[in-house]
Design a protein around this motif. Structure first.
Motif, PDB file in Angstrom:
ATOM      1  N   VAL A  80       1.837  55.089  25.547  1.00 29.47           N
ATOM      2  CA  VAL A  80       0.507  54.716  25.073  1.00 29.47           C
ATOM      3  C   VAL A  80       0.622  54.380  23.585  1.00 29.47           C
ATOM      4  CG1 VAL A  80      -1.825  55.519  24.564  1.00 29.47           C
ATOM      5  CG2 VAL A  80      -0.755  56.113  26.737  1.00 29.47           C
ATOM      6  N   VAL A  81       0.097  53.219  23.187  1.00 26.09           N
ATOM      7  CA  VAL A  81       0.118  52.806  21.786  1.00 26.09           C
ATOM      8  C   VAL A  81      -1.289  52.389  21.374  1.00 26.09           C
ATOM      9  CG1 VAL A  81       1.076  51.222  20.074  1.00 26.09           C
ATOM     10  CG2 VAL A  81       2.496  51.982  21.997  1.00 26.09           C
ATOM     11  N   VAL A  82      -1.782  52.952  20.291  1.00 32.48           N
ATOM     12  CA  VAL A  82      -3.086  52.580  19.724  1.00 32.48           C
ATOM     13  C   VAL A  82      -2.886  52.297  18.245  1.00 32.48           C
ATOM     14  CG1 VAL A  82      -5.480  53.256  19.347  1.00 32.48           C
ATOM     15  CG2 VAL A  82      -4.261  54.101  21.360  1.00 32.48           C
ATOM     16  N   ASP A  83      -3.319  51.108  17.767  1.00 32.44           N
ATOM     17  CA  ASP A  83      -3.155  50.806  16.349  1.00 32.44           C
ATOM     18  C   ASP A  83      -4.401  51.195  15.574  1.00 32.44           C
ATOM     19  OD1 ASP A  83      -5.069  48.807  16.650  1.00 32.44           O
ATOM     20  OD2 ASP A  83      -3.627  47.156  16.642  1.00 32.44           O
ATOM     21  N   GLU A  84      -4.349  50.987  14.259  1.00 30.17           N
ATOM     22  CA  GLU A  84      -5.438  51.445  13.396  1.00 30.17           C
ATOM     23  C   GLU A  84      -6.737  50.691  13.630  1.00 30.17           C
ATOM     24  OE1 GLU A  84      -3.962  48.714   9.576  1.00 30.17           O
ATOM     25  OE2 GLU A  84      -3.920  50.902   9.476  1.00 30.17           O
ATOM     26  N   GLU A  85      -6.679  49.518  14.279  1.00 31.27           N
ATOM     27  CA  GLU A  85      -7.884  48.747  14.569  1.00 31.27           C
ATOM     28  C   GLU A  85      -8.467  49.081  15.943  1.00 31.27           C
ATOM     29  OE1 GLU A  85      -6.707  44.710  14.117  1.00 31.27           O
ATOM     30  OE2 GLU A  85      -6.714  44.782  11.920  1.00 31.27           O
ATOM     31  N   GLY A  86      -7.807  49.989  16.676  1.00 31.31           N
ATOM     32  CA  GLY A  86      -8.333  50.391  17.977  1.00 31.31           C
ATOM     33  C   GLY A  86      -7.806  49.596  19.145  1.00 31.31           C
ATOM     34  N   ASN A  87      -6.869  48.666  18.905  1.00 30.18           N
ATOM     35  CA  ASN A  87      -6.234  47.956  20.017  1.00 30.18           C
ATOM     36  C   ASN A  87      -5.302  48.926  20.732  1.00 30.18           C
ATOM     37  OD1 ASN A  87      -7.263  45.236  19.353  1.00 30.18           O
ATOM     38  ND2 ASN A  87      -6.006  45.511  17.522  1.00 30.18           N
ATOM     39  N   PHE A 138     -14.114  53.904  27.415  1.00 32.16           N
ATOM     40  CA  PHE A 138     -14.954  53.500  26.297  1.00 32.16           C
ATOM     41  C   PHE A 138     -16.309  54.189  26.371  1.00 32.16           C
ATOM     42  CE2 PHE A 138     -11.906  50.171  26.915  1.00 32.16           C
ATOM     43  CZ  PHE A 138     -11.605  49.701  25.640  1.00 32.16           C
ATOM     44  N   ARG A 139     -16.895  54.436  25.215  1.00 31.21           N
ATOM     45  CA  ARG A 139     -18.278  54.919  25.138  1.00 31.21           C
ATOM     46  C   ARG A 139     -18.978  54.134  24.036  1.00 31.21           C
ATOM     47  NH1 ARG A 139     -19.280  61.182  24.436  1.00 31.21           N
ATOM     48  NH2 ARG A 139     -18.783  61.118  26.669  1.00 31.21           N
ATOM     49  N   ASP A 140     -20.097  53.494  24.412  1.00 32.55           N
ATOM     50  CA  ASP A 140     -20.846  52.671  23.463  1.00 32.55           C
ATOM     51  C   ASP A 140     -19.954  51.623  22.798  1.00 32.55           C
ATOM     52  OD1 ASP A 140     -23.130  54.218  23.998  1.00 32.55           O
ATOM     53  OD2 ASP A 140     -22.583  55.678  22.448  1.00 32.55           O
ATOM     54  N   GLY A 141     -19.046  51.059  23.593  1.00 37.20           N
ATOM     55  CA  GLY A 141     -18.192  50.000  23.092  1.00 37.20           C
ATOM     56  C   GLY A 141     -17.017  50.454  22.265  1.00 37.20           C
ATOM     57  N   ARG A 142     -16.835  51.753  22.103  1.00 37.29           N
ATOM     58  CA  ARG A 142     -15.737  52.268  21.287  1.00 37.29           C
ATOM     59  C   ARG A 142     -14.717  52.985  22.159  1.00 37.29           C
ATOM     60  NH1 ARG A 142     -17.488  55.474  16.052  1.00 37.29           N
ATOM     61  NH2 ARG A 142     -15.237  55.131  15.711  1.00 37.29           N
ATOM     62  N   LEU A 143     -13.437  52.762  21.867  1.00 34.49           N
ATOM     63  CA  LEU A 143     -12.366  53.399  22.625  1.00 34.49           C
ATOM     64  C   LEU A 143     -12.361  54.902  22.363  1.00 34.49           C
ATOM     65  CD1 LEU A 143      -9.800  52.867  24.395  1.00 34.49           C
ATOM     66  CD2 LEU A 143      -8.513  52.797  22.248  1.00 34.49           C
TER      67      LEU A 143
END
Length: 213
Positions: A80-87, A138-143
């Protein structure tokens, strides 16, 4: 059925049976295997509704589903990889052999992969359902959650992981470490799987096992 209002399913016979039955019933939904449905947005959305969920729940309440098709696999890892922008990306790599394929590693990552679940008849531009259990929540459009699991019951493992994280609001390490159930057993010594049989984590109490029997 309110899972969060009571003990964890690994400590309750009734709740464990509910989880097992839900996992089996959803896995036996025929539409999941009709890949042409993926191009019919309205049809797909019709299965993601409260009325359809209620119909599935009614089947869970009334009867045990048929035995499940078994899938063999061994030696997997999940990244699992998540960057600082939420991708975010999430994916599983399985070798499906004993021991580690041809044993070629680069920085600890084996290069061999079975690709057995991708499908050899998928043409360019087509999509295919996969039993790999990776989730983006996601919740309210946020990961909020990125997850994945590898074991002898992928979908059930992912199902339990999400219930632990969402319903019980547990941190990742605890959510991944609690006892699990699965939908078929695998004998590492005989290299054989027993389709239709269930397995439970050895840390589930003997009292619960006896009650389920």
């Amino acid at each position: 059925f309110d899972l969060s209002n009571g003990p964890h399913f690994s400590e309750s016979t009734d709740r464990l049976e509910v989880m097992v039955r839900v996992a089996q019933t959803v896995w036996n939904e025929a539409w999941l295997y009709e890949t042409e449905n993926l191009d019919d947005d309205a049809k797909v959305e019709s299965y993601l509704t409260a009325p359809h969920a209620a119909a599935v729940w009614e089947r869970v309440r009334q009867e045990l589903p048929a035995d499940l098709p078994h899938r063999r696999g061994n030696h997997s890892y999940h990244i699992v990889v998540v960057d600082e922008e939420g991708n975010a990306i999430t994916g599983t790599n399985t070798i499906n052999s004993l021991p580690w394929g041809d044993g070629v590693f680069v920085d600890g990552v084996p290069l061999t992969n079975t690709l057995s679940h991708v499908g050899t008849k998928t043409r360019p531009g087509e999509r295919r359902l996969t039993p790999m259990s990776s989730h983006l929540v996601f919740r309210d459009g946020r990961l909020k959650i990125v997850s994945g699991t590898f074991n002898s019951s992928l979908l059930e493992g992912g199902f339990q992981l999400l219930v632990n994280a969402i319903d019980f609001k547990l941190p990742a390490k605890q959510a991944a470490s609690l006892p699990r159930f699965g939908t078929f057993s695998f004998d590492d010594e005989k290299l054989d799987s027993s389709s239709g049989k269930m397995w439970l984590d050895l840390s589930v109490s003997k009292e619960i096992v006896d009650q389920l029997r």
